[in-house]
Design a protein around this motif. Structure first.
Motif, PDB file in Angstrom:
ATOM      1  N   VAL A 178     -34.665  49.774  37.953  1.00  0.00           N
ATOM      2  CA  VAL A 178     -35.789  50.605  39.061  1.00  0.00           C
ATOM      3  C   VAL A 178     -35.984  51.837  39.328  1.00  0.00           C
ATOM      4  O   VAL A 178     -35.595  53.081  38.119  1.00  0.00           O
ATOM      5  N   SER A 179     -37.010  51.488  39.823  1.00  0.00           N
ATOM      6  CA  SER A 179     -38.555  52.683  40.056  1.00  0.00           C
ATOM      7  C   SER A 179     -38.081  53.469  41.624  1.00  0.00           C
ATOM      8  O   SER A 179     -38.375  52.012  42.624  1.00  0.00           O
ATOM      9  N   VAL A 180     -37.794  55.112  41.417  1.00  0.00           N
ATOM     10  CA  VAL A 180     -38.291  55.046  42.250  1.00  0.00           C
ATOM     11  C   VAL A 180     -38.756  56.121  42.674  1.00  0.00           C
ATOM     12  O   VAL A 180     -39.418  57.280  42.172  1.00  0.00           O
ATOM     13  N   LEU A 181     -40.115  56.289  43.516  1.00  0.00           N
ATOM     14  CA  LEU A 181     -41.088  57.534  44.119  1.00  0.00           C
ATOM     15  C   LEU A 181     -40.446  58.406  44.922  1.00  0.00           C
ATOM     16  O   LEU A 181     -40.268  58.238  46.050  1.00  0.00           O
ATOM     17  N   GLY A 182     -40.756  59.208  44.703  1.00  0.00           N
ATOM     18  CA  GLY A 182     -40.494  60.423  45.395  1.00  0.00           C
ATOM     19  C   GLY A 182     -39.962  61.613  43.840  1.00  0.00           C
ATOM     20  O   GLY A 182     -38.939  61.971  43.099  1.00  0.00           O
ATOM     21  N   ASP A 183     -38.836  62.321  44.355  1.00  0.00           N
ATOM     22  CA  ASP A 183     -38.713  63.561  43.925  1.00  0.00           C
ATOM     23  C   ASP A 183     -37.131  63.788  43.915  1.00  0.00           C
ATOM     24  O   ASP A 183     -36.752  61.994  44.052  1.00  0.00           O
ATOM     25  N   LYS A 184     -36.527  63.992  42.911  1.00  0.00           N
ATOM     26  CA  LYS A 184     -34.635  63.867  42.764  1.00  0.00           C
ATOM     27  C   LYS A 184     -33.866  63.840  43.685  1.00  0.00           C
ATOM     28  O   LYS A 184     -32.900  62.956  43.504  1.00  0.00           O
ATOM     29  N   LYS A 185     -34.047  64.492  44.361  1.00  0.00           N
ATOM     30  CA  LYS A 185     -33.442  64.436  45.912  1.00  0.00           C
ATOM     31  C   LYS A 185     -33.429  62.485  46.811  1.00  0.00           C
ATOM     32  O   LYS A 185     -32.371  62.276  46.920  1.00  0.00           O
ATOM     33  N   ILE A 186     -34.601  61.935  46.105  1.00  0.00           N
ATOM     34  CA  ILE A 186     -34.806  61.358  47.276  1.00  0.00           C
ATOM     35  C   ILE A 186     -34.931  59.831  46.491  1.00  0.00           C
ATOM     36  O   ILE A 186     -34.193  59.237  46.747  1.00  0.00           O
ATOM     37  N   GLN A 187     -34.401  59.671  45.075  1.00  0.00           N
ATOM     38  CA  GLN A 187     -34.119  59.229  44.335  1.00  0.00           C
ATOM     39  C   GLN A 187     -32.246  58.656  43.904  1.00  0.00           C
ATOM     40  O   GLN A 187     -32.116  57.989  44.070  1.00  0.00           O
ATOM     41  N   SER A 188     -31.896  60.198  43.836  1.00  0.00           N
ATOM     42  CA  SER A 188     -30.179  59.861  44.336  1.00  0.00           C
ATOM     43  C   SER A 188     -30.055  59.844  45.094  1.00  0.00           C
ATOM     44  O   SER A 188     -29.291  58.434  45.734  1.00  0.00           O
ATOM     45  N   ARG A 189     -30.620  59.635  46.500  1.00  0.00           N
ATOM     46  CA  ARG A 189     -30.179  59.235  48.182  1.00  0.00           C
ATOM     47  C   ARG A 189     -30.835  57.355  48.189  1.00  0.00           C
ATOM     48  O   ARG A 189     -29.873  56.730  47.967  1.00  0.00           O
ATOM     49  N   CYS A 190     -31.818  56.999  47.153  1.00  0.00           N
ATOM     50  CA  CYS A 190     -31.814  55.736  47.369  1.00  0.00           C
ATOM     51  C   CYS A 190     -31.067  54.630  46.393  1.00  0.00           C
ATOM     52  O   CYS A 190     -30.440  53.854  46.367  1.00  0.00           O
ATOM     53  N   LEU A 191     -30.791  55.194  45.078  1.00  0.00           N
ATOM     54  CA  LEU A 191     -29.714  54.995  44.204  1.00  0.00           C
ATOM     55  C   LEU A 191     -27.845  54.740  45.351  1.00  0.00           C
ATOM     56  O   LEU A 191     -27.300  53.859  44.353  1.00  0.00           O
ATOM     57  N   HIS A 192     -28.462  55.880  45.897  1.00  0.00           N
ATOM     58  CA  HIS A 192     -26.311  55.708  46.432  1.00  0.00           C
ATOM     59  C   HIS A 192     -26.728  54.164  47.373  1.00  0.00           C
ATOM     60  O   HIS A 192     -25.813  53.921  47.685  1.00  0.00           O
ATOM     61  N   GLY A 193     -27.968  54.607  48.092  1.00  0.00           N
ATOM     62  CA  GLY A 193     -27.846  53.358  49.271  1.00  0.00           C
ATOM     63  C   GLY A 193     -28.125  51.882  48.708  1.00  0.00           C
ATOM     64  O   GLY A 193     -27.149  51.087  49.415  1.00  0.00           O
ATOM     65  N   LEU A 194     -28.543  52.264  47.217  1.00  0.00           N
ATOM     66  CA  LEU A 194     -28.387  50.568  46.290  1.00  0.00           C
ATOM     67  C   LEU A 194     -26.567  50.585  46.131  1.00  0.00           C
ATOM     68  O   LEU A 194     -26.651  49.093  46.394  1.00  0.00           O
ATOM     69  N   GLU A 195     -26.164  51.064  45.762  1.00  0.00           N
ATOM     70  CA  GLU A 195     -24.898  50.902  45.230  1.00  0.00           C
ATOM     71  C   GLU A 195     -24.223  50.851  46.890  1.00  0.00           C
ATOM     72  O   GLU A 195     -23.130  49.677  46.926  1.00  0.00           O
ATOM     73  N   SER A 196     -24.951  51.113  47.709  1.00  0.00           N
ATOM     74  CA  SER A 196     -24.391  51.137  49.316  1.00  0.00           C
ATOM     75  C   SER A 196     -24.767  49.494  49.084  1.00  0.00           C
ATOM     76  O   SER A 196     -23.428  48.656  50.127  1.00  0.00           O
ATOM     77  N   ALA A 197     -25.291  48.707  48.803  1.00  0.00           N
ATOM     78  CA  ALA A 197     -26.341  47.709  49.787  1.00  0.00           C
ATOM     79  C   ALA A 197     -25.454  46.692  48.698  1.00  0.00           C
ATOM     80  O   ALA A 197     -26.166  45.837  48.568  1.00  0.00           O
ATOM     81  N   ARG A 198     -24.827  47.070  47.785  1.00  0.00           N
ATOM     82  CA  ARG A 198     -24.647  46.206  46.573  1.00  0.00           C
ATOM     83  C   ARG A 198     -24.092  44.375  46.628  1.00  0.00           C
ATOM     84  O   ARG A 198     -24.148  43.477  45.777  1.00  0.00           O
ATOM     85  N   GLY A 199     -22.262  45.051  47.893  1.00  0.00           N
ATOM     86  CA  GLY A 199     -22.051  44.107  48.016  1.00  0.00           C
ATOM     87  C   GLY A 199     -23.192  43.112  48.533  1.00  0.00           C
ATOM     88  O   GLY A 199     -23.044  41.699  48.688  1.00  0.00           O
ATOM     89  N   PHE A 200     -23.832  43.266  49.616  1.00  0.00           N
ATOM     90  CA  PHE A 200     -24.816  42.289  49.991  1.00  0.00           C
ATOM     91  C   PHE A 200     -25.593  41.756  49.201  1.00  0.00           C
ATOM     92  O   PHE A 200     -26.314  40.578  48.947  1.00  0.00           O
ATOM     93  N   LEU A 201     -26.229  42.129  48.101  1.00  0.00           N
ATOM     94  CA  LEU A 201     -27.069  41.920  47.442  1.00  0.00           C
ATOM     95  C   LEU A 201     -26.569  40.662  46.112  1.00  0.00           C
ATOM     96  O   LEU A 201     -26.806  40.084  45.892  1.00  0.00           O
ATOM     97  N   GLN A 202     -25.112  41.361  46.007  1.00  0.00           N
ATOM     98  CA  GLN A 202     -24.540  40.227  45.175  1.00  0.00           C
ATOM     99  C   GLN A 202     -24.604  38.933  45.739  1.00  0.00           C
ATOM    100  O   GLN A 202     -24.686  37.615  45.015  1.00  0.00           O
ATOM    101  N   LYS A 203     -24.317  38.872  46.845  1.00  0.00           N
ATOM    102  CA  LYS A 203     -24.242  37.714  47.592  1.00  0.00           C
ATOM    103  C   LYS A 203     -25.485  37.162  47.940  1.00  0.00           C
ATOM    104  O   LYS A 203     -25.276  36.147  47.848  1.00  0.00           O
ATOM    105  N   LYS A 204     -26.456  38.461  48.604  1.00  0.00           N
ATOM    106  CA  LYS A 204     -27.772  37.110  47.717  1.00  0.00           C
ATOM    107  C   LYS A 204     -27.965  36.616  46.190  1.00  0.00           C
ATOM    108  O   LYS A 204     -28.610  34.964  46.687  1.00  0.00           O
ATOM    109  N   VAL A 205     -27.930  37.495  45.409  1.00  0.00           N
ATOM    110  CA  VAL A 205     -27.579  36.344  44.526  1.00  0.00           C
ATOM    111  C   VAL A 205     -27.085  35.694  44.134  1.00  0.00           C
ATOM    112  O   VAL A 205     -27.877  34.535  44.003  1.00  0.00           O
TER     113      VAL A 205
END
Length: 148
Positions: A51-78
């Motif tokens: 994935v590519s996330v626009l923004g600084d390192k803080k925004i990128q790490s926050r977004c990756l943490h959010g994606l990791e939290s939503a991993r189960g939901f996303l795997q269910k969609k897949v």
């Protein structure tokens, strides 16, 4: 080595994840995310999601943490949209390629602008010098014509 089967699965997972992240996730941490590529393992049990996330390192790490939290939901969609024996476990990886290419493009534009200004200045100097030379030639011609 990518087989046709894993390449097809990678494309399908990428499409599902892209639309799910864009339209179905309501997490405020997940913004400006682009799913660039998905690599599904040969046994179809795991997948690396670049994935590519626009923004600084803080925004990128926050977004990756959010994606990791939503991993189960996303795997269910897949799992719901792709009919396979195993649903791949998603591992999100930050890809800085887009950010680096934007920075390189900005630097190239800046260099082109500087070169354009230098060339414009050189051209202006050449133009300002040419009329003086022409006026001297004309005055010389006038003198030579007068003597003839």
């Amino acid at each position: 080595m990518s087989t046709r089967r894993t390449a097809k699965a990678s494309r399908a997972v990428r499409e599902v994840l892209s639309s799910a992240i864009l339209f179905e996730l309501n997490d405020p941490r997940i913004k400006n995310v682009t799913v660039l590529n998905v690599e599904v393992a040969q046994d179809m049990r795991s997948a690396k999601v670049y994935v590519s996330v626009l923004g600084d390192k803080k925004i990128q790490s926050r977004c990756l943490h959010g994606l990791e939290s939503a991993r189960g939901f996303l795997q269910k969609k897949v799992a719901d949209r792709i009919d396979t024996r195993y649903t791949p476990i998603l591992n999100f990886v930050l890809d800085d390629g887009v950010k680096k290419s934007i920075e390189a493009s900005r630097i190239l534009e800046e260099l082109a602008r500087e070169r354009g200004e230098l060339e414009a200045n050189e051209y202006a100097e050449e133009e300002s010098q040419e009329p003086e030379a022409n006026s001297e030639e004309e005055s010389d011609m006038d003198d030579s014509e007068r003597t003839n």
